[in-house]
Design a protein around this motif. Structure first.
Motif, PDB file in Angstrom:
ATOM      1  N   LEU B  82       0.832  -1.204   0.000  1.00  0.00           N
ATOM      2  CA  LEU B  82       0.000   0.000   0.000  1.00  0.00           C
ATOM      3  C   LEU B  82       0.869   1.259   0.000  1.00  0.00           C
ATOM      4  O   LEU B  82       0.646   2.173  -0.795  1.00  0.00           O
ATOM      5  CB  LEU B  82      -0.939   0.004   1.221  1.00  0.00           C
ATOM      6  N   ARG B  85       2.372   2.051  -3.338  1.00  0.00           N
ATOM      7  CA  ARG B  85       1.411   2.540  -4.322  1.00  0.00           C
ATOM      8  C   ARG B  85       1.023   4.002  -4.019  1.00  0.00           C
ATOM      9  O   ARG B  85       0.892   4.817  -4.932  1.00  0.00           O
ATOM     10  CB  ARG B  85       0.156   1.651  -4.336  1.00  0.00           C
ATOM     11  N   VAL B  86       0.816   4.313  -2.745  1.00  0.00           N
ATOM     12  CA  VAL B  86       0.455   5.697  -2.405  1.00  0.00           C
ATOM     13  C   VAL B  86       1.587   6.644  -2.795  1.00  0.00           C
ATOM     14  O   VAL B  86       1.361   7.703  -3.410  1.00  0.00           O
ATOM     15  CB  VAL B  86       0.120   5.856  -0.905  1.00  0.00           C
ATOM     16  N   GLU B  89       1.620   7.084  -6.523  1.00  0.00           N
ATOM     17  CA  GLU B  89       0.495   7.846  -7.097  1.00  0.00           C
ATOM     18  C   GLU B  89       0.446   9.305  -6.653  1.00  0.00           C
ATOM     19  O   GLU B  89      -0.129  10.143  -7.343  1.00  0.00           O
ATOM     20  CB  GLU B  89      -0.847   7.172  -6.740  1.00  0.00           C
ATOM     21  N   SER B  90       0.984   9.568  -5.457  1.00  0.00           N
ATOM     22  CA  SER B  90       0.805  10.915  -4.889  1.00  0.00           C
ATOM     23  C   SER B  90       2.068  11.764  -4.943  1.00  0.00           C
ATOM     24  O   SER B  90       1.998  12.982  -4.816  1.00  0.00           O
ATOM     25  CB  SER B  90       0.364  10.805  -3.429  1.00  0.00           C
ATOM     26  N   ARG B 101      -1.135   6.652   6.953  1.00  0.00           N
ATOM     27  CA  ARG B 101      -1.764   5.348   7.176  1.00  0.00           C
ATOM     28  C   ARG B 101      -2.083   5.168   8.662  1.00  0.00           C
ATOM     29  O   ARG B 101      -3.157   4.693   9.034  1.00  0.00           O
ATOM     30  CB  ARG B 101      -0.835   4.227   6.706  1.00  0.00           C
ATOM     31  N   PRO B 151      -4.553  10.748   0.237  1.00  0.00           N
ATOM     32  CA  PRO B 151      -5.021   9.523  -0.439  1.00  0.00           C
ATOM     33  C   PRO B 151      -5.526   8.466   0.540  1.00  0.00           C
ATOM     34  O   PRO B 151      -6.278   7.584   0.146  1.00  0.00           O
ATOM     35  CB  PRO B 151      -3.761   9.021  -1.165  1.00  0.00           C
ATOM     36  N   LEU B 152      -5.151   8.576   1.792  1.00  0.00           N
ATOM     37  CA  LEU B 152      -5.626   7.616   2.786  1.00  0.00           C
ATOM     38  C   LEU B 152      -6.576   8.265   3.801  1.00  0.00           C
ATOM     39  O   LEU B 152      -7.714   7.844   3.951  1.00  0.00           O
ATOM     40  CB  LEU B 152      -4.433   6.973   3.516  1.00  0.00           C
ATOM     41  N   HIS B 179      -5.497   8.783  -7.526  1.00  0.00           N
ATOM     42  CA  HIS B 179      -4.976   7.623  -6.790  1.00  0.00           C
ATOM     43  C   HIS B 179      -5.949   6.449  -6.849  1.00  0.00           C
ATOM     44  O   HIS B 179      -6.456   5.969  -5.833  1.00  0.00           O
ATOM     45  CB  HIS B 179      -4.560   7.979  -5.358  1.00  0.00           C
ATOM     46  N   THR B 182      -4.485   3.196  -5.113  1.00  0.00           N
ATOM     47  CA  THR B 182      -4.631   3.282  -3.660  1.00  0.00           C
ATOM     48  C   THR B 182      -6.068   2.982  -3.267  1.00  0.00           C
ATOM     49  O   THR B 182      -6.336   2.196  -2.350  1.00  0.00           O
ATOM     50  CB  THR B 182      -4.250   4.702  -3.188  1.00  0.00           C
TER      51      THR B 182
END
Lengths: 515, 515
Positions: B82, B85-86, B89-90, B101, B151-152, B179, B182
């Motif tokens: 995770l 990926r975040v 993407e960010s 997170r 994103p989270l 994202h 995500t």
């Protein structure tokens, strides 16, 4: 009686244009020429309210409570002068008006007690690496539209005004055209109380207006922060839309129409035929049916007890007295609507009278009947008729009764009438109904809205424009506040509600625990 | 990675149309073809949510709490998969993403604890001639729009979803185009948790969409009951307007732009020049300035310490590192806006870099300066620039500083920096600022929003569309509920929160007293 506008501590009559109130019982003009507020007067009222909003908000609760109690005292001192005027303007019987005055003064004192106790501000204290605290603060100037059907309890010094003033917001009242004299008398009580209590000039104003002009000016004014309204769907939704289309939208709490269905289960129909029929008929006719919580739909199941129940209802309706309605428009609309509904496909007339006496505005209750099959095909039949009207929807089985609940729009209330056993078994119906209403009632009539902490007089759209808030009961105060968070503040700059020593002695949520 | 939509317990990809995510650091396409949700899929998600809304609402809190904790556990189990990926993407640094997170899982567990404790439902019991009780009930299906900048923590399983699920509402998430991967990973965690906890099929769905089509379909859908959004003013206000124009308006909680002014008082400028300059510069550049609470205006008084303070600020800005912004659009808008503001009349450039590297989307912080005289004439200068930007407004005296506060629009936060004595004397400024914001801070930076009961992350329009609610902290749950009143109910039919024996052991207001 000279019908001035009241702008803070002064009276004002800039406009030559005046309006009058009339007695619905005989259409005679009543004493008093009420000067319509000009735009300048309306703006002055709002500017004054804005100018003193912070000062009023910061006053100790004891001072605001004294203000509310002084208003109640002043209203009571008016004695028969007020009662007579309300009776003359509304056509309501004296007993009802005296009761409504008691409710009005009771509400003012209820909110006085509530703010003096103080815990309502939802104080939260989180002491951590960073000190973070929160409490509620008033929004600022609130416009209150008064209601036709409660000239006292939902009007000038009614629940909206009482809760807004209690929350710390200045109030500008728009008087109702049907009871301008009542408004004038009560507004003078509030002005006098503001002066007696030494409050800043502008915490309360009262403006006379005709038509939509004044109302829309007030709702669109950039310094108005919230609006409370009780009345028709048309009026309430129009104000809501106006407020949402402002560059800076504001909350509008419109309490609008509702048909308040009553679901009668079979055993209750069988075992308490007469008493429930009497109770329903009385509730329909209470105050000439001019209540937001008037039961406009009775939902029953076709069974062997239906004929007896229906006969008892008709008998009860036929023994009810006609009463004067509030004004010409309401009377005309009632007669038009009840006649029009009686002509819809499948509708049977159980009890109806033609009320064409436009001199006395007298109106009889009306009872119609329709099968679920016809009801469900015709959306008109689920619309409110304002007045002593109800329609009995006959379902073939309980599943159709549940369908009525599933299909109904948002309502203030729904009631379920039944014997203990069948109520328990009707849990599914109860849950469906509960999801559509603000208040769900077992074995009781929807009319009669108690002013208490647990009351919710609200409900999903279109019963109101905001189902998260109530216009009756302790929580009505939450319509006019918002949370403000204070981070890293020295103790002396915190609001009293948040100071470390809790000088107000209120209940607070401190580091996750209620103290 | 196959980018399905998630509809309750199934995955779905009816549409051939797919979209991709890219790495802002190098513009490379990232793994995954994300199927855009069709109207049918969106409708299916909402219908499923509606169908299970009552069942989910009625589940015991312990079961909902287990669901929230299982989501958090599942997110943590994804571990570096995770985080990577975040980051990809960010463009956000790994440390920040790991922290976010932690915040996300912490929020889920915070709401699990809150609903398990249970008192949040505001149970009220009034035993009188008529028994009247009240508690909060969930509104029904909620649509959550995920935020570009978190994103989270403000996205798929972020604060909106956590508080809505905690309140008892099913959630439909609209994934953010920046994202998608995500979102997919986290949505799978939620779907898995729903299956593991044996929840009804439809409590959670996640839909991919591009542009406004899917979003407006969701907001206009008659079975959606509330909307939560975090993002730009344009996006948030458009959704609000859409929801208000529905036949049945619904609440929209849009948390939008804010410039979060910092007022620096003279003694603080003199005595703690360097430390405040460093703190402000760091706050401006945190997360490449992509925070709702980013301080976009610094208000100071012209005095003998101004030059030193300004020099320190410039020095601090020059030592800050450029960082990758979230996506091409944000990077382009930031550069356009900072350049455009630097050219406005009277504006002096204190620190600026041209960030034209469209390959890396790298951006430097920017510091401008303007006199109050020029600032007050130009509304553009009080508008937010999304990114590491701030403008120092130099006032001639404290009265001008107060004018800045008086004239500012609604904000999430305002901060006052000062030594103890001068803070006390600045009470008037504090009060004006407090009336415009959701959170007022003394001697702290606005960035860093603690998740606690006392937090208010909200504020007057245009900071949000509803200043009465927060999107961070315990009270965020109140966005998704409404009161329901139960009158005359037999004990066994009451919600557990209201039963006579108080089986949940929650704090209640009983006949006016907290028990």
């Amino acid at each position: 009686m000279i019908g001035y506008n009241i702008i803070g501590k002064k009276i004002s009559a800039l406009n030559d244009k005046t309006i009058q109130a009339s007695n619905p019982k005989n259409q005679e003009q009543l004493e008093g020429e009420f000067h319509v507020a000009t735009t300048e007067e309306a703006d002055e009222a709002i500017q004054k309210a804005k100018a003193v909003a912070r000062e009023y908000a910061n006053l100790p609760s004891s001072k605001k409570a004294l203000f509310l109690r002084t208003i109640a005292d002043n209203i009571e001192k008016l004695s028969s002068k007020l009662i007579d005027r309300v009776v003359a303007e509304s056509g309501l019987p004296e007993g009802r008006v005296t009761g409504e005055r008691g409710r009005t003064c009771g509400q003012l004192r209820f909110f006085a007690d509530k703010i003096e106790e103080g815990s309502w501000v939802n104080a939260i204290v989180d002491r951590g690496d960073v000190d973070i605290r929160q409490c509620l603060q008033p929004l600022g100037p609130v416009v209150v539209f008064t209601a036709s059907n409660f000239p006292l309890a939902f009007s000038t010094a009614g629940g909206d005004t009482a809760s807004a003033l209690a929350s710390g917001c200045p109030v500008i009242v728009k008087a109702h055209e049907s009871h301008l004299g009542t408004n004038n008398l009560v507004a003078e009580c509030i002005m006098a109380a503001a002066i007696e209590c030494g409050l800043p000039d502008g915490v309360f104003s009262s403006l006379n207006g005709a038509g939509y002009e004044l109302g829309s000016y007030l709702v669109k004014h950039p310094d108005v922060q919230a609006v409370a309204f009780t009345g028709s769907y048309g009026g309430g939704k129009a104000l809501y839309d106006l407020a949402q289309s402002r560059p800076h939208p504001i909350p509008v709490f419109s309490e609008m129409g509702s048909v308040n269905p009553i679901f009668v289960l079979p055993q209750a129909m069988e075992k308490k035929t007469t008493s429930w029929a009497e109770a329903i008929a009385s509730s329909v006719n209470l105050g000439a049916g001019q209540f937001c919580t008037n039961p406009g739909i009775i939902v029953v199941e076709r069974n062997e007890f239906l004929t007896a129940f229906s006969d008892q209802l008709v008998d009860a309706f036929s023994r009810l007295q006609a009463a004067t309605m509030l004004n010409k428009g309401i009377h005309a609309n009632y007669n038009k609507a009840k006649y029009s509904k009686s002509q819809e496909s499948g509708v049977k007339i159980k009890y109806i009278e033609i009320d064409d006496d436009k001199a006395s505005l007298s109106a009889h209750p009306c009872l119609l009947e329709v099968s679920y099959a016809d009801y469900s095909k015709n959306p008109k039949l689920s619309q409110e008729v304002f007045g002593p009207f109800t329609i009995m929807v006959v379902c073939e089985n309980q599943s159709e009764m549940k369908e009525v609940a599933s299909q109904m729009e948002g309502q203030l209330t729904a009631s379920i009438i039944g014997e203990a056993d069948e109520i328990i078994k009707a849990n599914d119906l109860l849950e469906i109904a509960a999801s559509k209403v603000g208040r769900i009632i077992i074995n009781g009539m929807p009319t009669g809205v108690a002013v208490c902490e647990a009351m919710n007089h609200g409900g999903p759209f279109p019963a109101t424009t905001d189902p998260r808030f109530t216009s009756v009961g302790g929580n009505a105060i939450y319509r006019f506040v918002r949370p403000v968070c204070y981070q890293g503040f020295p103790d002396e700059l915190l609001p009293d509600a948040l100071k470390e020593a809790n000088p107000l002695g209120i209940r607070r949520l401190e580091n996750g625990e209620y103290k």
